[in-house]
Design a protein around this motif. Sequence first.
Motif, PDB file in Angstrom:
ATOM      1  N   ILE A 130      43.564 -15.260 -12.401  1.00  0.00           N
ATOM      2  CA  ILE A 130      44.478 -14.570 -11.464  1.00  0.00           C
ATOM      3  C   ILE A 130      43.643 -13.712 -10.513  1.00  0.00           C
ATOM      4  O   ILE A 130      43.791 -13.767  -9.291  1.00  0.00           O
ATOM      5  CB  ILE A 130      45.485 -13.677 -12.223  1.00  0.00           C
ATOM      6  N   ALA A 131      42.729 -12.926 -11.090  1.00  0.00           N
ATOM      7  CA  ALA A 131      41.894 -12.026 -10.283  1.00  0.00           C
ATOM      8  C   ALA A 131      40.975 -12.804  -9.342  1.00  0.00           C
ATOM      9  O   ALA A 131      40.813 -12.466  -8.173  1.00  0.00           O
ATOM     10  CB  ALA A 131      41.064 -11.147 -11.216  1.00  0.00           C
ATOM     11  N   MET A 132      40.406 -13.911  -9.854  1.00  0.00           N
ATOM     12  CA  MET A 132      39.416 -14.642  -9.076  1.00  0.00           C
ATOM     13  C   MET A 132      40.003 -15.427  -7.917  1.00  0.00           C
ATOM     14  O   MET A 132      39.437 -15.460  -6.825  1.00  0.00           O
ATOM     15  CB  MET A 132      38.679 -15.584 -10.012  1.00  0.00           C
ATOM     16  N   PHE A 133      41.153 -16.071  -8.140  1.00  0.00           N
ATOM     17  CA  PHE A 133      41.763 -16.865  -7.075  1.00  0.00           C
ATOM     18  C   PHE A 133      42.180 -15.983  -5.911  1.00  0.00           C
ATOM     19  O   PHE A 133      42.026 -16.347  -4.748  1.00  0.00           O
ATOM     20  CB  PHE A 133      42.976 -17.644  -7.617  1.00  0.00           C
ATOM     21  N   GLY A 134      42.728 -14.792  -6.234  1.00  0.00           N
ATOM     22  CA  GLY A 134      43.110 -13.853  -5.182  1.00  0.00           C
ATOM     23  C   GLY A 134      41.907 -13.477  -4.351  1.00  0.00           C
ATOM     24  O   GLY A 134      41.956 -13.406  -3.126  1.00  0.00           O
ATOM     25  N   LEU A 135      40.770 -13.278  -5.026  1.00  0.00           N
ATOM     26  CA  LEU A 135      39.553 -12.866  -4.328  1.00  0.00           C
ATOM     27  C   LEU A 135      39.060 -13.942  -3.362  1.00  0.00           C
ATOM     28  O   LEU A 135      38.687 -13.644  -2.227  1.00  0.00           O
ATOM     29  CB  LEU A 135      38.452 -12.550  -5.338  1.00  0.00           C
ATOM     30  N   PHE A 136      39.028 -15.210  -3.822  1.00  0.00           N
ATOM     31  CA  PHE A 136      38.615 -16.314  -2.947  1.00  0.00           C
ATOM     32  C   PHE A 136      39.409 -16.270  -1.646  1.00  0.00           C
ATOM     33  O   PHE A 136      38.870 -16.388  -0.546  1.00  0.00           O
ATOM     34  CB  PHE A 136      38.883 -17.669  -3.621  1.00  0.00           C
TER      35      PHE A 136
ATOM     36  N   THR B 157      47.336 -16.205  -6.630  1.00  0.00           N
ATOM     37  CA  THR B 157      47.506 -16.372  -5.185  1.00  0.00           C
ATOM     38  C   THR B 157      48.788 -15.698  -4.715  1.00  0.00           C
ATOM     39  O   THR B 157      48.791 -14.960  -3.731  1.00  0.00           O
ATOM     40  CB  THR B 157      47.530 -17.880  -4.830  1.00  0.00           C
ATOM     41  N   ALA B 158      49.891 -15.926  -5.439  1.00  0.00           N
ATOM     42  CA  ALA B 158      51.186 -15.374  -5.018  1.00  0.00           C
ATOM     43  C   ALA B 158      51.261 -13.870  -5.213  1.00  0.00           C
ATOM     44  O   ALA B 158      51.643 -13.127  -4.301  1.00  0.00           O
ATOM     45  CB  ALA B 158      52.307 -16.053  -5.791  1.00  0.00           C
ATOM     46  N   LEU B 159      50.879 -13.397  -6.401  1.00  0.00           N
ATOM     47  CA  LEU B 159      51.011 -11.988  -6.734  1.00  0.00           C
ATOM     48  C   LEU B 159      50.133 -11.109  -5.839  1.00  0.00           C
ATOM     49  O   LEU B 159      50.616 -10.166  -5.203  1.00  0.00           O
ATOM     50  CB  LEU B 159      50.626 -11.778  -8.210  1.00  0.00           C
ATOM     51  N   LEU B 160      48.841 -11.448  -5.754  1.00  0.00           N
ATOM     52  CA  LEU B 160      47.926 -10.607  -4.975  1.00  0.00           C
ATOM     53  C   LEU B 160      48.196 -10.718  -3.478  1.00  0.00           C
ATOM     54  O   LEU B 160      48.042  -9.745  -2.740  1.00  0.00           O
ATOM     55  CB  LEU B 160      46.469 -10.971  -5.299  1.00  0.00           C
ATOM     56  N   ASN B 161      48.634 -11.904  -3.023  1.00  0.00           N
ATOM     57  CA  ASN B 161      48.978 -12.070  -1.609  1.00  0.00           C
ATOM     58  C   ASN B 161      50.163 -11.182  -1.225  1.00  0.00           C
ATOM     59  O   ASN B 161      50.192 -10.596  -0.151  1.00  0.00           O
ATOM     60  CB  ASN B 161      49.360 -13.529  -1.349  1.00  0.00           C
ATOM     61  N   THR B 162      51.156 -11.113  -2.126  1.00  0.00           N
ATOM     62  CA  THR B 162      52.352 -10.304  -1.863  1.00  0.00           C
ATOM     63  C   THR B 162      51.984  -8.830  -1.795  1.00  0.00           C
ATOM     64  O   THR B 162      52.443  -8.100  -0.907  1.00  0.00           O
ATOM     65  CB  THR B 162      53.400 -10.525  -2.988  1.00  0.00           C
ATOM     66  N   ILE B 163      51.134  -8.377  -2.733  1.00  0.00           N
ATOM     67  CA  ILE B 163      50.686  -6.965  -2.741  1.00  0.00           C
ATOM     68  C   ILE B 163      49.943  -6.659  -1.440  1.00  0.00           C
ATOM     69  O   ILE B 163      50.181  -5.646  -0.798  1.00  0.00           O
ATOM     70  CB  ILE B 163      49.774  -6.703  -3.968  1.00  0.00           C
ATOM     71  N   ALA B 164      49.034  -7.581  -1.048  1.00  0.00           N
ATOM     72  CA  ALA B 164      48.247  -7.384   0.178  1.00  0.00           C
ATOM     73  C   ALA B 164      49.153  -7.338   1.408  1.00  0.00           C
ATOM     74  O   ALA B 164      48.997  -6.472   2.276  1.00  0.00           O
ATOM     75  CB  ALA B 164      47.227  -8.508   0.323  1.00  0.00           C
ATOM     76  N   ALA B 165      50.120  -8.263   1.486  1.00  0.00           N
ATOM     77  CA  ALA B 165      51.003  -8.339   2.655  1.00  0.00           C
ATOM     78  C   ALA B 165      51.833  -7.065   2.814  1.00  0.00           C
ATOM     79  O   ALA B 165      51.970  -6.531   3.930  1.00  0.00           O
ATOM     80  CB  ALA B 165      51.919  -9.555   2.532  1.00  0.00           C
ATOM     81  N   SER B 166      52.371  -6.531   1.702  1.00  0.00           N
ATOM     82  CA  SER B 166      53.220  -5.332   1.823  1.00  0.00           C
ATOM     83  C   SER B 166      52.375  -4.105   2.185  1.00  0.00           C
ATOM     84  O   SER B 166      52.801  -3.258   2.972  1.00  0.00           O
ATOM     85  CB  SER B 166      54.028  -5.090   0.548  1.00  0.00           C
TER      86      SER B 166
END
Length: 509
Positions: A286-292, A419-428
Amino acid sequence: MSETAVKASSVPDANRWKALVFIALAQLMVVLDATIVNIALPSAQQDLGISDGNRQWVVTAYALAFGGLLLFGGRIADLWGRKKAFVVGLGGFAAASALGGAATNEAMMFGARALQGVFGALLAPAALSLLAVMFTDAKERAKAFGIYGAIAGGGGAVGLILGGFLTEYLDWRWTFFVNIPFAVVAAAGAYFVIREPEGGRNRSPLDIPGVILSTLGLVALVYGFTRAESDGWSDAVTVGMFVASAVLLLAFVVVESKVKAPLLPLRVVTERNRGGIYLSLGLAIIAMFGLFLFLTYYLQIVKGYSPVKTGFAFLPMIAGMITGSTQIGTRLMTRVAPRLLMGPGFLVAALGMLLLTQLEIGSSYAALLLPAMLLLGLGMGTAFMPAMSLATQGVEPRDSGVASAMVNTSQQVGGAIGTALLNTIAASATTSYIADHIVGATSRSQQQLVQLEGMVQGYTSAIWFAVGILVVAATIALTFVNAGRPNMTAVTGSDEGAADEVQIPVVAH
């Protein structure tokens, strides 16, 4: 298991190291495919006239088929035999890749990606379980899984480099065609070199209700997270998918506890070490995919790097992973307990992530990104390697395909969630930053600066979450995984097959 069978299985296969080359090549192809298409996506979208709304299906079609069918693929490998499943998976993957490269419209592209996912789900568990049954000596197993772990972790970053090269200098279609030589060489090599040990097949009838419930449950889960990324967490379909997934997966567990020949024998996941590995590995992914995702955007949009330069920027992470996996992990795996590699490994990766929370528009690559990526790679490589090995150790040979599929499932579901969780946090975080600061920006250049600052603010907010997730992964690894050193203590196994498989390395050593 008879004494003769134990003796036969304790004699190592003479071709095992040659076989590792072809297994590793197939694994590299599957892992490459997860990221190589991302870089080619903008060009493919333009050529095929895919709308922005449908664009995500190029990635989602693959993720849904692959994630949803992994358990089924693992069970087929146990039923048919791993070598046959491996070769069929490679042939199908090559054909699907050719179809994707020749795509003339979006429907053909989405179909090709789904087919790649189907054959990938057959191929990935077969590759890992072949490795598990061919390497039985503790030290050799450590080396083999070190190489496999480095590829599983670093292949995604290699995909970014290769994807950049092919898209920039040839054509996006080559990101598909490049799989064909990989698959042909790996299939030919496997056919002539791999000799699967006898007596490892599971010829029980297929658990059809289990197949249907697990496939639909996993597809609903992966699609729920994918949809949350584009439509938000409160979207009715997103919520419906999560509810459906929970109901289906709960029904799956109930069915598996009752049927005579389950698709996923619950003994595979309830064993303490394996349960801890599946959970901690899924969290780390989860952590790594968000980082990529964030670093690719940061380097290309904020820093203005080309696709090729972006790919090369990830090289320190690959170097760190290979070093962590083949040097640190392999050398220490027969000397220390797996949790003492996994826990500290995830913590070192968390330290690398922590450095990245300091990202700013003008951050120096050499001073910040380089050390962060090295730490991340070293930590992940060191942790992945014993995790991959221990997840398939002590399993009855007839369950090795399904146990391997669970490793891939935890990674695949972790990738979709990440990808979904970290993207949502980043977008908001980006949206709220821009809303607070855009009023004071009067000129166009000031507004652009605020937008870039907002993007970076979003990335760092999400990276803080990734740091926390890695710390949780380390805690789970240190508390759940209690297996001893491979050459000292047998991994706990409740059945005769497990005892046979684990005791062999102890004698050999």
